[in-house]
Motif scaffolding. Structure first.
Motif, PDB file in Angstrom:
ATOM      1  N   ALA A  71     -15.007 -71.943   9.552  1.00 20.47           N
ATOM      2  CA  ALA A  71     -14.080 -72.089  10.415  1.00 20.47           C
ATOM      3  C   ALA A  71     -14.398 -71.418  11.854  1.00 20.47           C
ATOM      4  CB  ALA A  71     -12.827 -71.339  10.084  1.00 20.47           C
ATOM      5  N   GLN A  72     -15.485 -70.238  11.741  1.00 22.79           N
ATOM      6  CA  GLN A  72     -15.821 -69.598  12.937  1.00 22.79           C
ATOM      7  C   GLN A  72     -16.555 -70.415  13.595  1.00 22.79           C
ATOM      8  OE1 GLN A  72     -16.798 -66.096   9.935  1.00 22.79           O
ATOM      9  NE2 GLN A  72     -16.346 -64.868  11.816  1.00 22.79           N
ATOM     10  N   ILE A  73     -17.587 -71.060  13.002  1.00 21.49           N
ATOM     11  CA  ILE A  73     -18.511 -72.255  13.718  1.00 21.49           C
ATOM     12  C   ILE A  73     -17.780 -73.166  14.318  1.00 21.49           C
ATOM     13  CG2 ILE A  73     -20.396 -73.929  13.609  1.00 21.49           C
ATOM     14  CD1 ILE A  73     -21.430 -72.100  11.047  1.00 21.49           C
ATOM     15  N   VAL A  74     -16.825 -73.633  13.994  1.00 19.21           N
ATOM     16  CA  VAL A  74     -15.984 -74.575  14.621  1.00 19.21           C
ATOM     17  C   VAL A  74     -15.223 -74.151  15.476  1.00 19.21           C
ATOM     18  CG1 VAL A  74     -14.032 -76.252  14.079  1.00 19.21           C
ATOM     19  CG2 VAL A  74     -15.819 -76.145  12.501  1.00 19.21           C
ATOM     20  N   GLU A  75     -14.689 -73.084  15.604  1.00 18.32           N
ATOM     21  CA  GLU A  75     -14.025 -72.250  16.748  1.00 18.32           C
ATOM     22  C   GLU A  75     -14.993 -71.803  17.741  1.00 18.32           C
ATOM     23  OE1 GLU A  75     -11.213 -68.402  17.492  1.00 18.32           O
ATOM     24  OE2 GLU A  75     -12.331 -68.727  15.578  1.00 18.32           O
ATOM     25  N   ALA A  76     -16.263 -71.552  17.538  1.00 14.74           N
ATOM     26  CA  ALA A  76     -17.155 -71.218  18.541  1.00 14.74           C
ATOM     27  C   ALA A  76     -17.585 -72.515  19.487  1.00 14.74           C
ATOM     28  CB  ALA A  76     -18.619 -70.596  17.963  1.00 14.74           C
ATOM     29  N   LEU A  77     -17.592 -73.593  18.554  1.00 15.62           N
ATOM     30  CA  LEU A  77     -18.127 -74.762  19.173  1.00 15.62           C
ATOM     31  C   LEU A  77     -16.977 -75.322  19.975  1.00 15.62           C
ATOM     32  CD1 LEU A  77     -19.831 -76.506  16.292  1.00 15.62           C
ATOM     33  CD2 LEU A  77     -20.835 -75.658  18.234  1.00 15.62           C
ATOM     34  N   GLU A  78     -15.569 -75.141  19.748  1.00 14.97           N
ATOM     35  CA  GLU A  78     -14.492 -75.633  20.530  1.00 14.97           C
ATOM     36  C   GLU A  78     -14.344 -75.023  21.824  1.00 14.97           C
ATOM     37  OE1 GLU A  78     -11.228 -75.103  17.836  1.00 14.97           O
ATOM     38  OE2 GLU A  78     -11.620 -77.012  16.733  1.00 14.97           O
ATOM     39  N   GLN A  79     -14.963 -73.671  21.854  1.00 10.03           N
ATOM     40  CA  GLN A  79     -14.922 -72.838  22.994  1.00 10.03           C
ATOM     41  C   GLN A  79     -16.139 -73.159  23.809  1.00 10.03           C
ATOM     42  OE1 GLN A  79     -14.904 -68.749  21.227  1.00 10.03           O
ATOM     43  NE2 GLN A  79     -12.684 -68.977  20.847  1.00 10.03           N
ATOM     44  N   GLY A  80     -17.040 -74.018  23.635  1.00  8.75           N
ATOM     45  CA  GLY A  80     -18.105 -74.377  24.329  1.00  8.75           C
ATOM     46  C   GLY A  80     -19.197 -73.347  24.130  1.00  8.75           C
ATOM     47  N   SER A  81     -19.316 -72.691  23.114  1.00 10.16           N
ATOM     48  CA  SER A  81     -20.517 -71.944  22.684  1.00 10.16           C
ATOM     49  C   SER A  81     -21.792 -72.473  22.027  1.00 10.16           C
ATOM     50  CB  SER A  81     -20.000 -70.460  21.937  1.00 10.16           C
ATOM     51  OG  SER A  81     -18.854 -69.959  22.325  1.00 10.16           O
ATOM     52  N   VAL A  82     -22.601 -71.665  22.279  1.00 13.07           N
ATOM     53  CA  VAL A  82     -23.941 -72.152  21.487  1.00 13.07           C
ATOM     54  C   VAL A  82     -23.886 -71.513  19.964  1.00 13.07           C
ATOM     55  CG1 VAL A  82     -26.257 -72.304  21.300  1.00 13.07           C
ATOM     56  CG2 VAL A  82     -25.304 -72.619  23.502  1.00 13.07           C
ATOM     57  N   VAL A  83     -24.309 -72.416  18.960  1.00 17.38           N
ATOM     58  CA  VAL A  83     -24.540 -71.779  17.634  1.00 17.38           C
ATOM     59  C   VAL A  83     -25.802 -72.117  17.219  1.00 17.38           C
ATOM     60  CG1 VAL A  83     -23.498 -72.132  15.263  1.00 17.38           C
ATOM     61  CG2 VAL A  83     -21.917 -72.082  17.143  1.00 17.38           C
ATOM     62  N   ILE A  84     -26.343 -71.045  16.908  1.00 15.41           N
ATOM     63  CA  ILE A  84     -27.850 -71.315  16.544  1.00 15.41           C
ATOM     64  C   ILE A  84     -28.147 -71.311  15.206  1.00 15.41           C
ATOM     65  CG2 ILE A  84     -30.194 -70.156  16.737  1.00 15.41           C
ATOM     66  CD1 ILE A  84     -29.735 -69.197  19.428  1.00 15.41           C
ATOM     67  N   LEU A  85     -28.943 -72.336  14.721  1.00 15.99           N
ATOM     68  CA  LEU A  85     -29.340 -72.279  13.366  1.00 15.99           C
ATOM     69  C   LEU A  85     -30.557 -72.417  13.101  1.00 15.99           C
ATOM     70  CD1 LEU A  85     -26.588 -75.325  12.575  1.00 15.99           C
ATOM     71  CD2 LEU A  85     -26.386 -72.888  11.735  1.00 15.99           C
ATOM     72  N   ALA A  86     -31.321 -71.827  12.073  1.00 14.22           N
ATOM     73  CA  ALA A  86     -32.839 -72.007  11.687  1.00 14.22           C
ATOM     74  C   ALA A  86     -32.863 -73.047  10.729  1.00 14.22           C
ATOM     75  CB  ALA A  86     -33.297 -70.519  11.399  1.00 14.22           C
ATOM     76  N   SER A  87     -33.408 -74.199  10.810  1.00 16.02           N
ATOM     77  CA  SER A  87     -33.464 -75.215   9.970  1.00 16.02           C
ATOM     78  C   SER A  87     -34.658 -75.267   9.118  1.00 16.02           C
ATOM     79  CB  SER A  87     -33.050 -76.536  10.559  1.00 16.02           C
ATOM     80  OG  SER A  87     -32.896 -77.427   9.608  1.00 16.02           O
ATOM     81  N   ASP A  88     -35.528 -74.279   8.957  1.00 16.21           N
ATOM     82  CA  ASP A  88     -36.641 -74.295   8.212  1.00 16.21           C
ATOM     83  C   ASP A  88     -36.736 -73.544   6.943  1.00 16.21           C
ATOM     84  OD1 ASP A  88     -36.685 -71.967   9.433  1.00 16.21           O
ATOM     85  OD2 ASP A  88     -38.770 -71.847   9.929  1.00 16.21           O
ATOM     86  N   GLN A  89     -35.454 -73.192   6.289  1.00 14.23           N
ATOM     87  CA  GLN A  89     -35.265 -72.366   5.187  1.00 14.23           C
ATOM     88  C   GLN A  89     -34.721 -73.235   4.165  1.00 14.23           C
ATOM     89  OE1 GLN A  89     -32.808 -68.718   6.495  1.00 14.23           O
ATOM     90  NE2 GLN A  89     -32.226 -70.217   8.052  1.00 14.23           N
ATOM     91  N   HIS A  90     -35.314 -72.858   2.834  1.00 16.88           N
ATOM     92  CA  HIS A  90     -34.823 -73.647   1.538  1.00 16.88           C
ATOM     93  C   HIS A  90     -33.428 -73.443   1.505  1.00 16.88           C
ATOM     94  CE1 HIS A  90     -34.786 -74.785  -2.620  1.00 16.88           C
ATOM     95  NE2 HIS A  90     -34.270 -73.660  -2.991  1.00 16.88           N
TER      96      HIS A  90
END
Length: 212
Positions: A71-90
Motif C-alpha cells: 500500500a505504501q509503494i502504491v501510494e508513493a507511485l501515485e504521488q509521482g515519487s521514485v521507489v528504488i528496488l534492488a533486484s539482484d537479491q535471492h
C-alpha cells in the motif's frame, strides 16, 4: 532518462543492483530533491542497522520495509515519487520466480513488473561504478526507460518476460564491471538446491548442467 520517466506522472520504479558505491546512487536521487523511497532488507546487527538508517534518512531517502509495504509503494507511485528496488537479491518462493541469471538458476523478485503492470508506473534501471583510475570517483549510469512488453495472454507470463529482461540488463552491468558487484548473500540458492522450486521447462537444462 529519469527526468523523462518522472514527466510521465505515474511514479517511477527504479531498479538497481549492489554495484560500486550503490548507496551513492540512491542518495543522489534524493539529494536532487526528488521524493525517493527505498525498499530495504533488515540488517540483523542493531548498530549497523541504526547507522545505515541514519545515513539514508540524512540524504533524504524514505525507507520502506520489504514486508507489507504494498500500500505504501502504491501510494508513493501515485504521488509521482521514485521507489528504488534492488533486484539482484535471492527471493523466497512467494516473492520471486526462478529465472536465469549469469548462467545460473536464481529466484528473482517480480515486484517491479507486477507493480508496473498494476499501476502504470514507469520503469528505469540504473547503477553506479567506481572509476578504475580513481576509486574516489563514481559514475552514475541511468538506462533509458524500460518500456514493458506484454507478448503473452497470461499476466504471469508477461511478468516473467519483463523480469527476465531486467535480469539481462543487470547481467550486462556485472559482466562489464565484475569486480564491483558486491554480493554477500547466497544469490544462487536455487542452482545449489533446485529440488522443490518451480523451474520452467526452458531452464531445465541448467539443472542438468549442474548435475553433470
Amino acid at each position: 532518462h529519469l527526468e523523462e520517466a518522472l514527466a510521465r506522472g505515474k511514479g517511477v520504479l527504479f531498479v538497481t543492483a549492489h554495484m560500486g558505491s550503490y548507496e551513492l546512487l540512491t542518495g543522489c536521487i534524493a539529494l536532487a530533491n526528488i521524493p525517493t523511497y527505498v525498499v530495504y532488507r533488515d540488517i540483523s546487527m542493531k548498530s549497523g542497522a541504526e547507522f545505515w538508517m541514519r545515513a539514508r534518512t540524512g540524504m533524504g531517502l524514505r525507507p520502506l520495509p520489504p514486508r507489507k509495504a504494498r500500500a505504501q509503494i502504491v501510494e508513493a507511485l501515485e504521488q509521482g515519487s521514485v521507489v528504488i528496488l534492488a533486484s539482484d537479491q535471492h527471493m523466497p518462493p512467494h516473492r520471486g520466480i526462478v529465472c536465469e541469471f549469469l548462467g545460473q538458476l536464481a529466484s528473482t523478485m517480480t515486484a517491479t513488473a507486477r507493480f508496473a503492470l498494476d499501476t502504470g508506473a514507469t520503469v528505469v534501471l540504473g547503477h553506479t561504478y567506481r572509476d578504475s583510475e580513481d576509486p574516489t570517483k563514481s559514475t552514475l549510469q541511468i538506462e533509458p526507460v524500460l518500456e514493458l512488453e506484454c507478448p503473452h495472454e497470461s499476466p504471469d507470463q508477461n511478468i516473467r518476460h519483463n523480469t527476465e529482461r531486467i535480469n539481462q540488463i543487470m547481467e550486462g552491468w556485472i559482466r562489464q564491471h565484475p569486480d564491483q558487484w558486491l554480493w554477500h548473500h547466497r544469490r544462487f540458492k536455487v542452482q545449489d538446491a533446485p529440488d522443490g522450486w518451480d523451474i520452467p521447462g526452458h531452464l531445465e537444462h541448467l539443472i542438468q548442467a549442474r548435475s553433470s
